[in-house]
Every structure is written in structure tokens, then in C-alpha cells.
Motif scaffolding. Structure first.
Motif, short mmCIF file in Angstrom:
data_model
loop_
_atom_site.label_atom_id
_atom_site.label_comp_id
_atom_site.label_asym_id
_atom_site.label_seq_id
_atom_site.Cartn_x
_atom_site.Cartn_y
_atom_site.Cartn_z
N ALA A 28 42.36 33.95 30.52
CA ALA A 28 41.76 34.56 31.70
C ALA A 28 40.27 34.79 31.46
CB ALA A 28 42.45 35.88 32.03
N PRO A 29 39.46 34.61 32.49
CA PRO A 29 38.02 34.83 32.32
C PRO A 29 37.72 36.26 31.89
CG PRO A 29 38.50 33.81 34.44
CD PRO A 29 39.81 34.19 33.82
N LYS A 30 36.74 36.40 31.03
CA LYS A 30 36.36 37.73 30.55
C LYS A 30 35.37 38.39 31.51
CE LYS A 30 38.50 37.22 26.55
NZ LYS A 30 39.79 36.72 26.91
N GLN A 31 34.54 37.58 32.18
CA GLN A 31 33.53 38.13 33.06
C GLN A 31 34.09 38.36 34.46
OE1 GLN A 31 33.62 35.02 31.88
NE2 GLN A 31 33.33 33.61 33.57
N ASP A 32 33.38 39.18 35.21
CA ASP A 32 33.77 39.43 36.59
C ASP A 32 33.54 38.16 37.41
OD1 ASP A 32 34.25 41.99 35.79
OD2 ASP A 32 32.55 42.88 36.85
N PRO A 45 30.62 39.80 49.77
CA PRO A 45 31.49 39.28 48.72
C PRO A 45 32.25 40.38 47.98
CG PRO A 45 29.21 39.19 48.03
CD PRO A 45 29.20 39.64 49.45
N VAL A 46 33.28 39.97 47.26
CA VAL A 46 34.11 40.89 46.46
C VAL A 46 33.94 40.52 44.99
CG1 VAL A 46 36.48 41.59 45.92
CG2 VAL A 46 35.79 41.22 48.30
N THR A 47 33.72 41.52 44.16
CA THR A 47 33.65 41.28 42.72
C THR A 47 34.99 41.66 42.11
OG1 THR A 47 31.28 41.74 42.68
CG2 THR A 47 32.45 41.87 40.58
N LEU A 48 35.63 40.68 41.49
CA LEU A 48 36.95 40.89 40.87
C LEU A 48 36.77 41.01 39.37
CD1 LEU A 48 40.15 40.76 41.12
CD2 LEU A 48 39.83 38.44 40.31
N SER A 49 37.28 42.08 38.81
CA SER A 49 37.25 42.28 37.37
C SER A 49 38.58 41.86 36.77
CB SER A 49 36.99 43.76 37.05
OG SER A 49 37.19 44.00 35.68
N HIS A 50 38.58 40.74 36.04
CA HIS A 50 39.80 40.32 35.36
C HIS A 50 40.18 41.35 34.30
CE1 HIS A 50 39.81 36.17 37.03
NE2 HIS A 50 41.09 36.33 36.87
N CYS A 120 36.04 47.31 48.25
CA CYS A 120 36.09 46.00 47.58
C CYS A 120 34.86 45.17 47.92
CB CYS A 120 37.32 45.21 48.04
SG CYS A 120 38.88 45.89 47.48
N HIS A 121 34.52 45.14 49.19
CA HIS A 121 33.43 44.28 49.66
C HIS A 121 32.08 44.96 49.47
CE1 HIS A 121 35.87 41.21 51.74
NE2 HIS A 121 36.72 42.20 51.95
#
Length: 125
Positions: A28-32, A45-50, A120-121
Motif C-alpha cells: 500500500a502507498p505510504k504517502q497520502d 479534492p479529497v486527501t486519503l491517508s493510507h 473530507c473535501h
């Protein structure tokens, strides 16, 4: 002797149960990830934190992962940019309140995480 074998098998099963998800999550990606709507969006936009979702299995969001492991973009299947509901709806892929595959549905069922638009947005610029 049988007791030692049984204990060993149970320990190995527990280690496998705990270690396997960690091994798969390593990809899984480490960065957002910043997700922008491909259509005319009313929200930013939405920033998703893995990292914040590390306890989840990838398949919980990427529910077609086994069928197509190289393409995990929601827009591949959810490509109807106008519909608000339905299997092809891009909007519903993230906002369907009763689907555990959507962000909002998962957050509601788990009773944690944001469910309000502005949580979120980002503000639309």
C-alpha cells in the motif's frame, strides 16, 4: 507429545493470521493520495491517508482487486460521472451510505471517520 504439536499448530496459525495482512499491506502507498473528481465536481479534492486506513484490508475498498490487481482506480468500473446512484456511478463509489466499499458507507457502519462534506473535501479553489 500431541499437546506440543497442537500448541505448535495453533501458534503457527496465529502468527500467519497476524503476519499475512501485514505482508500484503506492505504494498500500500505510504504517502497520502489526493483524489480529484474526473468530472465537474461541486466539491474540492479529497486527501486519503493510507496510513490511517492501514488496519483495513485493501479489498474492503478495492473490492475488484482479485479480478484485476493491476487496476485499482475506482473510475475504471464506476465511470458514470452524472449518476448519483447505481453500480456505475462514480459519485456512489465514494458516497453510497449503505455500501461498506464506499468511504461514507464504511465510516457510517464503523461509526468513525468523517461523513460531512467539508470534513473530507478541501475547499474548492
Amino acid at each position: 507429545m500431541k499437546r506440543i504439536v497442537i500448541i505448535s499448530v495453533v501458534c503457527a496459525a496465529l502468527v500467519g493470521f497476524v503476519a499475512l495482512p501485514v505482508l500484503f499491506a506492505a504494498d500500500a502507498p505510504k504517502q497520502d493520495i489526493v483524489m480529484k473528481s474526473p468530472g465537474a465536481a461541486t466539491q474540492g479534492p479529497v486527501t486519503l491517508s493510507h496510513a490511517k486506513h492501514a488496519k483495513q484490508k485493501c479489498e474492503e475498498c478495492h473490492h475488484k482487486l482479485k479480478e484485476n490487481p493491476k487496476d485499482m482506480k475506482c473510475g475504471t468500473c464506476h465511470n458514470d460521472l452524472k449518476a448519483k446512484k447505481g453500480d456505475k456511478s462514480y459519485y456512489a463509489a465514494f458516497h453510497a451510505p449503505t455500501s461498506n466499499h464506499s468511504c461514507m458507507g464504511c465510516h457510517k457502519s464503523m461509526k468513525q471517520g468523517p461523513t460531512a462534506c467539508n470534513k473530507c473535501h478541501a475547499k474548492k479553489s
